[in-house]
Design an enzyme around this catalytic site. Sequence first.
Site, PDB file in Angstrom:
ATOM      1  N   GLU A 270       0.825  -1.200   0.000  1.00 24.27           N
ATOM      2  CA  GLU A 270       0.000   0.000   0.000  1.00 24.27           C
ATOM      3  C   GLU A 270       0.869   1.264   0.000  1.00 24.27           C
ATOM      4  O   GLU A 270       0.447   2.326  -0.454  1.00 24.27           O
ATOM      5  CB  GLU A 270      -0.913  -0.017   1.238  1.00 24.27           C
ATOM      6  CG  GLU A 270      -2.282   0.566   0.995  1.00 24.27           C
ATOM      7  CD  GLU A 270      -3.267   0.270   2.123  1.00 24.27           C
ATOM      8  OE1 GLU A 270      -4.197  -0.513   1.881  1.00 24.27           O
ATOM      9  OE2 GLU A 270      -3.112   0.815   3.215  1.00 24.27           O
ATOM     10  N   HIS A 291       7.830 -26.615  -0.570  1.00 25.26           N
ATOM     11  CA  HIS A 291       7.187 -27.756  -1.234  1.00 25.26           C
ATOM     12  C   HIS A 291       5.996 -27.318  -2.073  1.00 25.26           C
ATOM     13  O   HIS A 291       5.213 -28.145  -2.523  1.00 25.26           O
ATOM     14  CB  HIS A 291       6.787 -28.789  -0.183  1.00 25.26           C
ATOM     15  CG  HIS A 291       7.988 -29.356   0.524  1.00 25.26           C
ATOM     16  ND1 HIS A 291       8.529 -30.589   0.212  1.00 25.26           N
ATOM     17  CD2 HIS A 291       8.788 -28.821   1.482  1.00 25.26           C
ATOM     18  CE1 HIS A 291       9.601 -30.798   0.971  1.00 25.26           C
ATOM     19  NE2 HIS A 291       9.781 -29.728   1.749  1.00 25.26           N
ATOM     20  N   LYS A 405     -14.136   0.728  -3.882  1.00 29.09           N
ATOM     21  CA  LYS A 405     -15.228   1.148  -2.988  1.00 29.09           C
ATOM     22  C   LYS A 405     -16.281   1.927  -3.762  1.00 29.09           C
ATOM     23  O   LYS A 405     -17.475   1.688  -3.625  1.00 29.09           O
ATOM     24  CB  LYS A 405     -14.684   2.053  -1.869  1.00 29.09           C
ATOM     25  CG  LYS A 405     -13.822   1.350  -0.860  1.00 29.09           C
ATOM     26  CD  LYS A 405     -13.507   2.322   0.276  1.00 29.09           C
ATOM     27  CE  LYS A 405     -12.383   1.816   1.133  1.00 29.09           C
ATOM     28  NZ  LYS A 405     -11.910   2.813   2.089  1.00 29.09           N
TER      29      LYS A 405
HETATM   30  O1  PA5 Z   1      -3.672   1.304   6.035  1.00 28.48           O
HETATM   31  C1  PA5 Z   1      -4.744   1.818   5.794  1.00 28.48           C
HETATM   32  O2  PA5 Z   1      -4.912   3.034   5.823  1.00 28.48           O
HETATM   33  C2  PA5 Z   1      -5.936   0.953   5.445  1.00 28.48           C
HETATM   34  O3  PA5 Z   1      -5.593  -0.388   5.398  1.00 28.48           O
HETATM   35  C3  PA5 Z   1      -7.028   1.127   6.482  1.00 28.48           C
HETATM   36  O4  PA5 Z   1      -6.512   0.778   7.741  1.00 28.48           O
HETATM   37  C4  PA5 Z   1      -8.221   0.272   6.142  1.00 28.48           C
HETATM   38  O5  PA5 Z   1      -8.687   0.604   4.880  1.00 28.48           O
HETATM   39  C5  PA5 Z   1      -9.311   0.437   7.161  1.00 28.48           C
HETATM   40  O6  PA5 Z   1      -9.705   1.755   7.256  1.00 28.48           O
HETATM   41  P1  PA5 Z   1     -10.512   2.278   8.502  1.00 28.48           P
HETATM   42  O7  PA5 Z   1      -9.645   2.083   9.705  1.00 28.48           O
HETATM   43  O8  PA5 Z   1     -10.796   3.712   8.229  1.00 28.48           O
HETATM   44  O9  PA5 Z   1     -11.772   1.443   8.591  1.00 28.48           O
END
Ligand code: PA5
Length: 419
Positions: A270, A291, A405
């Site tokens: 990310e 394996h 989303k």
């Molecule tokens: O690292 C991040 O920002 C994302 O993985 C969020 O943690 C994830 O999308 C969850 O978001 P939220 O905590 O707003 O529900």
Amino acid sequence: MIKFKYTPSKLIDESLYQEKIEEARSYVARAQQDDFGGWVDLPKDYDRDEFARIKAAAEKINSDSDYLVCIGIGGSYLGHRAVIEALGGEKGRTKILYTGNSLSPRMLQKVVAELGDKDFSVNVISKSGTTTEPAVAFRIFKQMLINKYGEEEAAKRIYATTDANKGALHDEAAAKGYEMFVVPDNIGGRYSVLTVVGLLAIAVAGIDIDKLMDGALEERAALISDGGAAAEYAAMRNILLEKGYDIEILANFEPQFVQFNEWWKQLFGESEGKEGKGIYPASVVDSTDLHSMGQYIQEGRRALFETFVEVSAEYDGVKVPEFAENLDGLKYLEGKEMDYINKTANAATREAHMAGGVPVLEVVMPDIDERSLGGLIYFFEMSCALSGFTLGVNPFNQPGVEAYKNRMFELLGKPGYEK
Ligand code: PA5
């Protein structure tokens, strides 16, 4: 302290490597000053009062709950699950269940079935307070709590970890009187495991959060002036990427690290995968995966490098038993520690893969305990930030996550998302 090692080869031009390390080093201050760089000084500056509140909540949960249902997705659950599983699971009465990290009805039903008629509490974690997966799951477990305990007692069993001021979860928690914990504004989800986002569940699992923070603090001291080993790892990753090695496999020899690998993949995936750039993070747990994926790693397309997570300390006490006969041909291993065999397999794998043309990096942690894990988390967070800046991206945003989303909301008919 965490160490970084690599084996020099003709692939690595030493002067270029030194230049890249210098560049990576220069980004430590940038990370620290970034609006989302709150994790850099967190091990030093964390809120001691909140820490006490986390411990008190963990104690209450252990006194009244057989299960804590942790509801969250991505950075809101991967970190604590990684720590709890890496350290061998829950030590006290309360077991942790994870949900709200998918939309699968089967998984939801599985958690409901596991709860049965046992006592439970809920920790709903969502910084935005509006993420669909945890929000839907929260409805289900909130309803169960109300049916089982009534509105008033249910509210005492809900712990909401969310934004300080805004979002649907914040507003509901304020209205209903749930105990609320605040996700710091200056720390993104994937860098948040050492905040209350991760620490409440970790404390409930009976893990010493002071030692976890001490480990992170010690690692911070090693990295904060010039990036230390994190700058070296970040530099090496970027050099390998420039040479066409665009897949990194995090490899370890400890099945308890399966979830740690997941946390690591989110952190780097990310942070770096944007603007058409980035190393694709993958993982294996060996020798299990030797394996299944071993063949590809040894002889498949030569675009991958491996980073082995190694443990210095020995883990003695499990030996290969002795037998008078040698029917299974294992006499040569009799009396040997399993840890020695596992570490030897690790060394052999590194050699074999290197010989097969896979650049091999090593990240060495002192032991598998709270302190070492705190250090490892901080090391990877710093490495990821320095590596992302070296790559030329912002390692703290995730604009691409919105695409699915928006389309999902459109298809589900969420108001405001009509075509
Ligand atoms: O690292 C991040 O920002 C994302 O993985 C969020 O943690 C994830 O999308 C969850 O978001 P939220 O905590 O707003 O529900």
